[in-house]
Design a protein around this motif. Structure first.
Motif, PDB file in Angstrom:
ATOM      1  N   LEU A  10     -34.926  35.305 -76.856  1.00 32.70           N
ATOM      2  CA  LEU A  10     -35.048  34.404 -77.998  1.00 32.70           C
ATOM      3  C   LEU A  10     -36.451  34.456 -78.580  1.00 32.70           C
ATOM      4  N   LEU A  14     -37.419  35.503 -82.407  1.00 32.73           N
ATOM      5  CA  LEU A  14     -38.100  34.560 -83.297  1.00 32.73           C
ATOM      6  C   LEU A  14     -39.438  35.114 -83.781  1.00 32.73           C
ATOM      7  N   PHE A  35     -30.466  27.985 -86.853  1.00 38.37           N
ATOM      8  CA  PHE A  35     -29.650  28.538 -85.767  1.00 38.37           C
ATOM      9  C   PHE A  35     -28.184  28.389 -86.156  1.00 38.37           C
ATOM     10  N   GLU A  36     -27.444  29.488 -86.140  1.00 42.84           N
ATOM     11  CA  GLU A  36     -26.035  29.449 -86.506  1.00 42.84           C
ATOM     12  C   GLU A  36     -25.232  30.296 -85.525  1.00 42.84           C
ATOM     13  N   LEU A  42     -25.379  34.383 -81.940  1.00 40.64           N
ATOM     14  CA  LEU A  42     -26.363  33.492 -82.557  1.00 40.64           C
ATOM     15  C   LEU A  42     -27.145  34.254 -83.625  1.00 40.64           C
ATOM     16  N   VAL A  44     -30.301  33.727 -86.146  1.00 39.99           N
ATOM     17  CA  VAL A  44     -31.443  32.868 -86.457  1.00 39.99           C
ATOM     18  C   VAL A  44     -32.058  33.349 -87.765  1.00 39.99           C
ATOM     19  N   HIS A  54     -32.956  37.425 -91.191  1.00 37.30           N
ATOM     20  CA  HIS A  54     -32.000  36.991 -90.167  1.00 37.30           C
ATOM     21  C   HIS A  54     -32.048  37.965 -89.001  1.00 37.30           C
ATOM     22  N   LYS A  66     -24.173  24.958 -86.451  1.00 38.81           N
ATOM     23  CA  LYS A  66     -25.486  25.358 -86.944  1.00 38.81           C
ATOM     24  C   LYS A  66     -26.415  24.161 -87.003  1.00 38.81           C
ATOM     25  N   CYS A  68     -30.972  23.245 -87.739  1.00 37.24           N
ATOM     26  CA  CYS A  68     -32.347  23.694 -88.011  1.00 37.24           C
ATOM     27  C   CYS A  68     -33.283  23.116 -86.961  1.00 37.24           C
TER      28      CYS A  68
END
Length: 371
Positions: A10, A14, A35-36, A42, A44, A54, A66, A68
């Motif tokens: 992650l 990010l 985040f969806e 996933l 982001v 994305h 989802k 935020c």
């Protein structure tokens, strides 16, 4: 909405998209990652309105949803973890986010994902595929020559000209100009657009040479897809200057010299140059090049002599040392050729050893010599 994800995976994802975030935003939602989760994947997203990026990664999840989450806070906490599973539990009714790790629990308040800006859609787009190495090299060769003048926004980006024979990338700030061509890649038909500096910096940092990059573009937007990432950016609107018109065709004076020797010599001599002009003087006579600089305000001066191959009339010409240093650092060949016509005309820097698939031309405007 619950999911389990590796903290290291992650964090990497990010960090790869965080370059699009601004330090201050008028819209608070832009300080967040979106985040969806759809079908156990996933996605982001981060955006500054002009550029949206994305990235997708695998997670353990049984439900879609989802939310935020504050980008700065999330990055800070992830950097403090070693690699281990993180359990995210999200209450979509009040946007409460709870993270559980091997060390404990962490709670923060997210934001409504519906407030996050929608992704622009491309209609009537043209699509091409380019090797990642071509994209990264083109950006590295041109980006440093882009301008910063708000009054001339078209010169703050890289001009891309695609044809069915080659790809051309151009950057200029009116003092220097770079034209970089690749003949081992091509577009479908003829098209041209101007890419902004920010997304180019993100692409340069994240695209791997071995990756294939799919580019889709229309009159207003461009999309880059590579690996698990998609970057969408708004193109710079406007007509790019006729760069071919400023490249001189007649340059009878040609200097051929070792690139590293010239680069290190200019670096040393420029320390003694005037700090407002950064002017260094090149004096060519026979097989000798004299590089000199002076700062009359502080009585500083320096000069060095280098052996070269020179074909032309004896001449003196001044250049901004910072521009010459940048250009020489962005060439890899052992020797370079500097073509000149007059002390008040632009000089052309070319690699002495030509490459089969690439063609690069660097133009630099002279600085008037102090007499």
């Amino acid at each position: 909405m619950n999911f389990i994800v590796s903290s290291a995976s992650l964090l990497r994802s990010l960090q790869s998209i965080s370059g699009v975030l601004n330090t201050s935003n008028n819209l608070p939602i832009l300080d967040n990652f979106l985040f969806e989760i759809v079908d156990g994947k996933l996605t982001v997203s981060a955006t500054d309105i002009e550029t949206t990026i994305h990235t997708t990664l695998e997670v353990e999840s049984k439900e879609d949803g989802k939310i935020c989450i504050d980008a700065k806070k999330l990055l800070e906490i992830l950097k403090s973890f070693s690699d281990h599973p993180l359990n995210f539990s999200v209450n979509l009714s009040n946007f409460a986010v709870e993270m559980t790790s091997d060390y404990g629990k962490y709670k923060l308040v997210g934001a409504n994902a519906e407030e996050f800006p929608k992704n622009p859609t491309l209609s009537g787009a043209t699509s091409i595929k380019i090797p990642g190495e071509v994209v990264v090299t083109a950006i590295n060769k041109t980006l440093f020559a882009t301008g910063n003048d708000d009054l001339r926004p078209v010169m703050s980006g890289v001009f891309c000209e695609f044809s069915d024979k080659d790809l051309t990338f151009v950057a200029t700030d009116a003092h220097k100009l770079i034209r970089y061509k690749r003949t081992d890649a091509s577009g479908s038909g003829s098209s041209a657009f101007i890419l902004p500096k920010k997304p180019l910096n993100i692409l340069k940092a994240n695209i791997k040479d071995e990756e294939e990059v799919q580019i889709e573009y229309n009159e207003s937007n461009a999309v880059f897809r590579y690996g698990d990432t998609e970057l969408v950016c708004r193109l710079i609107d406007g007509k790019y200057p006729n760069y071919e018109a400023v490249i001189p065709n007649e340059n009878p004076n040609k200097l051929t010299i070792d690139r590293v020797s010239l680069l290190t010599s200019i670096k040393r001599v420029s320390i003694f140059a005037n700090k407002s002009t950064n002017q260094v003087k090149l004096k060519m006579a026979g097989s000798e090049l004299t590089i000199s600089a002076e700062d009359l305000d502080f009585s500083n001066e320096a000069s060095e002599r280098l052996t070269c191959v020179y074909d032309g009339d004896d001449m003196e010409i001044g250049f901004n040392s910072r521009f010459i240093i940048e250009m020489l650092q962005n060439l890899e060949t052992d020797n370079v050729i500097i073509e000149m016509s007059e002390p008040n005309r632009a000089g052309i820097i070319l690699p002495a050893e030509s490459s089969e698939n690439e063609d690069i031309l660097m133009l630099v405007m002279p600085v008037m010599l102090n007499r």
